[in-house]
Design a protein around this motif. Structure first.
Motif, short mmCIF file in Angstrom:
data_model
loop_
_atom_site.label_atom_id
_atom_site.label_comp_id
_atom_site.label_asym_id
_atom_site.label_seq_id
_atom_site.Cartn_x
_atom_site.Cartn_y
_atom_site.Cartn_z
N GLN A 1 0.81 -1.22 0.00
CA GLN A 1 0.00 0.00 0.00
C GLN A 1 0.84 1.27 0.00
O GLN A 1 0.33 2.36 -0.28
CB GLN A 1 -0.97 0.01 1.20
N GLU A 2 2.13 1.15 0.31
CA GLU A 2 3.00 2.33 0.31
C GLU A 2 3.73 2.53 -1.02
O GLU A 2 4.42 3.53 -1.21
CB GLU A 2 4.02 2.24 1.45
N ALA A 3 3.55 1.60 -1.94
CA ALA A 3 4.25 1.70 -3.23
C ALA A 3 3.98 3.00 -3.99
O ALA A 3 4.88 3.53 -4.66
CB ALA A 3 3.92 0.49 -4.09
N PRO A 4 2.74 3.57 -3.95
CA PRO A 4 2.52 4.83 -4.67
C PRO A 4 3.43 5.96 -4.22
O PRO A 4 3.63 6.92 -4.97
CB PRO A 4 1.04 5.15 -4.36
N SER B 1 3.47 -8.05 -6.88
CA SER B 1 3.41 -8.26 -5.43
C SER B 1 2.53 -9.44 -5.07
O SER B 1 1.69 -9.90 -5.85
CB SER B 1 2.86 -7.00 -4.74
N ASP B 2 2.76 -9.93 -3.86
CA ASP B 2 1.85 -10.83 -3.18
C ASP B 2 0.91 -9.95 -2.35
O ASP B 2 1.11 -8.74 -2.24
CB ASP B 2 2.64 -11.78 -2.27
N VAL C 1 8.97 -3.33 -7.79
CA VAL C 1 8.32 -2.13 -8.32
C VAL C 1 9.07 -1.75 -9.59
O VAL C 1 10.30 -1.65 -9.59
CB VAL C 1 8.35 -0.97 -7.32
N ILE C 2 8.32 -1.58 -10.67
CA ILE C 2 8.90 -1.23 -11.96
C ILE C 2 8.58 0.23 -12.25
O ILE C 2 7.42 0.59 -12.41
CB ILE C 2 8.34 -2.11 -13.10
#
Length: 319
Positions: free
Chosen positions: A145-148, A194-195, A202-203
């Motif tokens: 959820q923190e990827a953005p 992701s799982d 992350v690409i």
């Protein structure tokens, strides 16, 4: 090895002998000759004079593996480079490399993309010999959820790199466009493998218009390049990607160690969106209000005229 050879040729005023190259690089004279022939195949103009040696006459402004590694100042980002003259998209290549276990920091660079990917499924124009089209593989130890947050971090790194390389002062348009004088000079596309509870990779796809002087008619009013905004100055693509990866590595390591707050503050300092009255067009509706900030997840906060705060997760933004 050719990256070190390029460094030698660029650092030498005049000629450098094959014997001196052989000594400094620890390779045979035959190997020196073979590397010189490979450079010629890649567009380098080299002069070879008996009893004087070699001299670099013309640099073709490539952004290949040798050129980038000759300029890199990073510890991890860009240490592994996959370069291709032409791909469907670097994002597709990066996803495949990540699934096969490519190390964090690997970049996939192409001179041309046939179907470059932009946000919301749009096409990104990627003509050869002019811009930078690449994807970066990250494996951050953060929850999905923190990827953005990494999209905003990328925008900060790209904006700072433009300023360092050119002296220009770009601004960020939420969520992922970099503008100069109101026109788009760079775009970002962040995708994830992701799982449910763990990021695999992350690409981060980055497209930057470097030396274009013309755009398709439908883009001429909304797109620009570093060269256009610098009165015709031509920039080294390898220099630029090296600068960008250095800025990215700084912010990425800072983020992993200290969290998102400093990245958020820097993003807010570089954007023109916050505090402006904007129109946000989503898939289902159009909203008008004042952009008052972003959340820690990178969600845009829009204050409507009635005072209600809308959370904008994905939209086209215009003033």
């Amino acid at each position: 090895m050719r990256s070190k050879l390029l460094q030698l040729l660029r650092q030498t005023n005049g000629y450098i002998s094959g014997q001196e190259i052989s000594k400094q690089l620890g390779i045979s004279r035959t190997a020196v000759w073979k590397h010189m022939e490979e450079l010629r195949k890649n567009g380098y103009e080299l002069e070879a004079v008996p009893r004087k040696g070699y001299r670099l006459l013309n640099d073709p402004n490539r952004a290949g593996e040798d050129e980038i590694k000759a300029k890199l100042q990073t510890q991890t980002l860009g240490q592994e480079i996959i370069y291709k003259n032409e791909v469907t998209s670097t994002q597709e290549e990066a996803h495949e490399a990540a699934r096969k276990g490519a190390a964090e920091g690997t970049i996939i660079v192409a001179d041309r993309q046939l179907k470059g990917k932009g946000r919301l499924g749009r096409k990104w124009e990627s003509p050869p010999g002019s811009g930078l089209w690449f994807s970066l593989i990250l494996r951050p130890p953060i929850p999905p959820q923190e990827a953005p947050q990494l999209t905003l971090l990328t925008a900060v790194a790209v904006t700072e790199a433009v300023t360092e390389a050119t002296g220009l002062q770009p601004q960020i348009k939420w969520p992922n466009d970099i503008l100069l004088n109101g026109k788009k000079v760079a775009g970002i596309l962040t995708e994830m493998q992701s799982d449910p509870d763990r990021i695999q990779a992350v690409i981060v796809g980055i497209g930057i218009n470097i030396n274009q002087m013309e755009f398709p008619e439908e883009l001429s009013d909304i797109a620009t390049s570093l060269k256009q905004e610098s009165e015709g100055t031509t920039y080294s693509r390898a220099d630029f990607i090296a600068i960008l990866l250095s800025r990215y590595e700084y912010w990425y390591h800072h983020y992993l160690k200290h969290g998102f707050l400093d990245v958020k503050k820097r993003w807010e300092a570089l954007t023109f969106t916050i505090g402006k009255k904007i129109k946000a067009t989503t898939v289902t509706k159009t909203l008008i209000g004042t952009a008052v900030g972003i959340t820690d997840d990178g969600v845009l906060l829009l204050k409507k005229e009635d005072g209600e705060i809308e959370h904008i997760y994905s939209a086209d933004i215009s003033l």
